[in-house]
Design a protein around this motif. Structure first.
Motif, mmCIF file in Angstrom:
data_model
loop_
_atom_site.group_PDB
_atom_site.id
_atom_site.type_symbol
_atom_site.label_atom_id
_atom_site.label_comp_id
_atom_site.label_asym_id
_atom_site.label_seq_id
_atom_site.Cartn_x
_atom_site.Cartn_y
_atom_site.Cartn_z
ATOM 1 N N ASP A 25 -4.301 -4.205 -15.774
ATOM 2 C CA ASP A 25 -3.902 -4.087 -14.547
ATOM 3 C C ASP A 25 -4.921 -3.642 -13.466
ATOM 4 O OD1 ASP A 25 -1.298 -4.953 -15.114
ATOM 5 O OD2 ASP A 25 -0.249 -2.963 -15.069
ATOM 6 N N HIS A 26 -4.490 -3.787 -11.971
ATOM 7 C CA HIS A 26 -5.546 -3.513 -11.101
ATOM 8 C C HIS A 26 -4.837 -2.530 -10.091
ATOM 9 C CE1 HIS A 26 -7.181 -5.165 -7.223
ATOM 10 N NE2 HIS A 26 -8.307 -4.432 -7.601
ATOM 11 N N LEU A 27 -5.624 -1.666 -9.478
ATOM 12 C CA LEU A 27 -4.835 -0.848 -8.409
ATOM 13 C C LEU A 27 -5.874 -1.089 -7.272
ATOM 14 C CD1 LEU A 27 -3.741 0.512 -11.033
ATOM 15 C CD2 LEU A 27 -4.168 2.706 -9.810
ATOM 16 N N VAL A 28 -5.362 -0.851 -5.860
ATOM 17 C CA VAL A 28 -5.936 -0.757 -4.855
ATOM 18 C C VAL A 28 -5.800 0.675 -4.302
ATOM 19 C CG1 VAL A 28 -6.372 -1.518 -2.274
ATOM 20 C CG2 VAL A 28 -5.707 -3.334 -4.461
ATOM 21 N N VAL A 29 -6.982 1.427 -3.966
ATOM 22 C CA VAL A 29 -6.805 2.857 -3.509
ATOM 23 C C VAL A 29 -7.763 3.098 -2.500
ATOM 24 C CG1 VAL A 29 -7.477 5.147 -4.629
ATOM 25 C CG2 VAL A 29 -6.556 3.345 -6.136
ATOM 26 N N GLY A 30 -7.501 4.001 -1.743
ATOM 27 C CA GLY A 30 -8.560 4.456 -0.483
ATOM 28 C C GLY A 30 -9.505 5.492 -1.367
ATOM 29 N N ARG B 127 -3.679 -9.473 -10.499
ATOM 30 C CA ARG B 127 -3.129 -8.456 -11.497
ATOM 31 C C ARG B 127 -3.047 -7.197 -10.741
ATOM 32 N NH1 ARG B 127 -7.421 -6.571 -14.070
ATOM 33 N NH2 ARG B 127 -9.070 -7.878 -12.864
ATOM 34 N N THR B 128 -2.943 -7.146 -9.486
ATOM 35 C CA THR B 128 -2.591 -5.974 -8.830
ATOM 36 C C THR B 128 -1.086 -5.458 -9.088
ATOM 37 O OG1 THR B 128 -3.984 -6.434 -7.039
ATOM 38 C CG2 THR B 128 -2.707 -4.610 -6.663
ATOM 39 N N LYS B 129 -0.861 -4.034 -9.396
ATOM 40 C CA LYS B 129 0.269 -3.457 -9.629
ATOM 41 C C LYS B 129 0.865 -2.542 -8.723
ATOM 42 C CE LYS B 129 1.842 -5.956 -13.146
ATOM 43 N NZ LYS B 129 1.379 -6.138 -14.256
ATOM 44 N N LEU B 130 -0.288 -1.840 -8.325
ATOM 45 C CA LEU B 130 0.048 -0.607 -7.407
ATOM 46 C C LEU B 130 -1.152 -0.567 -6.422
ATOM 47 C CD1 LEU B 130 1.194 2.284 -9.449
ATOM 48 C CD2 LEU B 130 -0.058 2.758 -7.619
ATOM 49 N N VAL B 131 -0.491 0.014 -5.283
ATOM 50 C CA VAL B 131 -1.614 0.260 -4.164
ATOM 51 C C VAL B 131 -1.100 1.759 -3.694
ATOM 52 C CG1 VAL B 131 -1.874 -0.068 -1.458
ATOM 53 C CG2 VAL B 131 -1.407 -2.138 -3.064
#
Ligand SMILES: Cc1ncc(COP(=O)(O)O)c(C=O)c1O
Length: 392
Positions: free
Chosen positions: A106-111, A150-154
């Motif tokens: 999975d992939h996450l997007v974060v600051g 694949r992004t699951k969570l921001v």
């Protein structure tokens, strides 16, 4: 500033006192502390029925506890959420949430500018095959662009610790909802009095209870708030990891929460007054506080926060040495880690890694002359005078 409640709920000052009223069959005005780890039933059938119910509060302490459940209800009131899980720390809330909702691949997007130990935790997760994209500027359009199949969570932290970067919660929530991705916001720096990410459309809110909620530096705690359906997915991993809040700690947390609105509103006012004085000071390079009209996130903060918070940071002219000298000249303010306490707490983050072998990720964006001030509930003038005398 948005001083109207973001929805039609009663004011946080009232919610903090009444959201747990009439809990169960308790008649005590203050909650009882139920210390029992395990609970019996009169028959095997009843016992097993209980064990099979979701989130039982009277089965086994790692599954739930009546005192902890009552305090969770109080936190839900403040967060404006359907439900809350209380955890053994803010980091436990962050870990359990991410652990529950992501898997290898999975992939996450974060600051990029999140709390230092959140960044350390995320880099640990990469060992388990979870990929993370860090965004320097966490605007809704940048989030939209960074999302992959694949992004699951921001994951958003606003304002961020310690640089006070502000992210548009409603904008990010809208992108996530549109793309079918879970949004998580760390609300620790703002506190549940100043910001309600749930009202902005964010799915899950994590908050360190150790900070403004507890407010007295006497309990480590955390909370995850949101829709029941999502929290049920977080609850089982929490049971397995065992990072639950104990009943005594939950009780101390509720004791702090009762006065959160009074404390935070005074802290908002003192921090704003201090930020204005620092911004005009010749020995200060830059001030990071969203309440200042010059802050790049001011407009967004004015829209989504009802107060700008009790935390600010600034760069002292003269580099690392001058920042180090500043803290040694403080007379009233306390030189200590943490934030959200009744005492004004001052930190010089770079002092924690300078000269050490291990340099944390936050060293790449936190300047060496940065000083962080978490204002307490002392008289505003006393705090400001101490900071000014230490600068002069
Ligand atoms: C923004 C933020 N999130 C999470 C945490 C972690 O909280 P705790 O120390 O309760 O684990 C902190 C701690 O400073 C924080 O500043």
């Amino acid at each position: 500033m948005n001083d109207q409640p973001q929805d039609n709920r009663p004011d946080a000052a009232t919610v903090a006192v009444h959201a747990d009223s009439g809990y169960g069959d308790e008649l005590g005005v203050a909650p009882a502390i139920d210390m029992s780890v395990t609970f019996t039933r009169s028959s095997q059938a009843l016992f097993h029925e209980l064990a099979g119910t979701p989130r039982p509060v009277k089965f086994y302490g790692r599954y739930g506890n009546p005192t902890v459940d009552r305090v969770a209800k109080l936190v839900s009131g403040l967060a404006g959420s359907e439900a809350t899980l209380l955890t053994s720390s803010g980091m436990a809330a962050i870990f359990t949430t991410i652990f529950a909702l992501t898997s290898a691949g999975d992939h996450l997007v974060v600051g990029t500018e999140c709390y230092g130990e959140t960044l350390e935790l995320l880099s640990e997760l990469e060992r388990f095959g979870i990929e993370v994209t860090y965004l320097d500027k966490m605007s809704p359009s940048a989030v939209d662009e960074a999302i992959t199949a694949r992004t699951k969570l921001v994951y958003v932290e606003t304002p961020s610790n310690p640089l006070m970067t502000v992210t548009d919660l409603a904008g990010v929530a809208q992108v996530c909802r549109h793309r079918g991705i879970v949004s998580v916001a760390d609300n620790t720096v703002a506190s549940c009095v100043n910001s309600r990410p749930i009202s902005a459309g964010i799915d899950l809110v994590v908050e360190s209870g150790t900070k403004f909620m507890g407010g007295h530096s006497d309990v480590i705690a955390g909370a995850v708030s949101g829709r029941l359906e999502l929290l049920e997915r977080v609850w089982w991993p929490q049971v397995l990891v065992g990072c639950v809040l104990g009943p005594l700690d939950a009780w101390i947390l509720q004791r702090g929460i009762r006065t959160i609105a009074l404390r935070v509103r005074q802290q908002n006012a003192t921090a704003l007054a201090l930020a204005e004085r620092l911004a005009a000071h010749p020995r200060v390079e830059r001030v990071f506080y969203p309440g200042l009209a010059t802050h790049p996130g001011h407009e967004v903060a004015a829209r989504q926060m009802s107060g700008y918070g009790g935390l600010l940071s600034f760069e002292a002219k003269g580099g690392f040495a001058e920042a180090a000298a500043f803290v040694s000249r403080l007379k009233l303010c306390t030189y200590a880690a943490s934030l959200g306490d009744v005492h004004t707490l001052v930190m010089h983050p770079a002092a924690g890694w300078r000269g050490r072998e291990y340099v944390p990720r936050e060293a790449s964006f936190v300047p060496e002359n940065l000083l962080r001030v978490s204002v307490g509930i002392e008289d505003a003038n006393d705090v400001i005078q101490d900071v000014l005398q230490a600068l002069n």
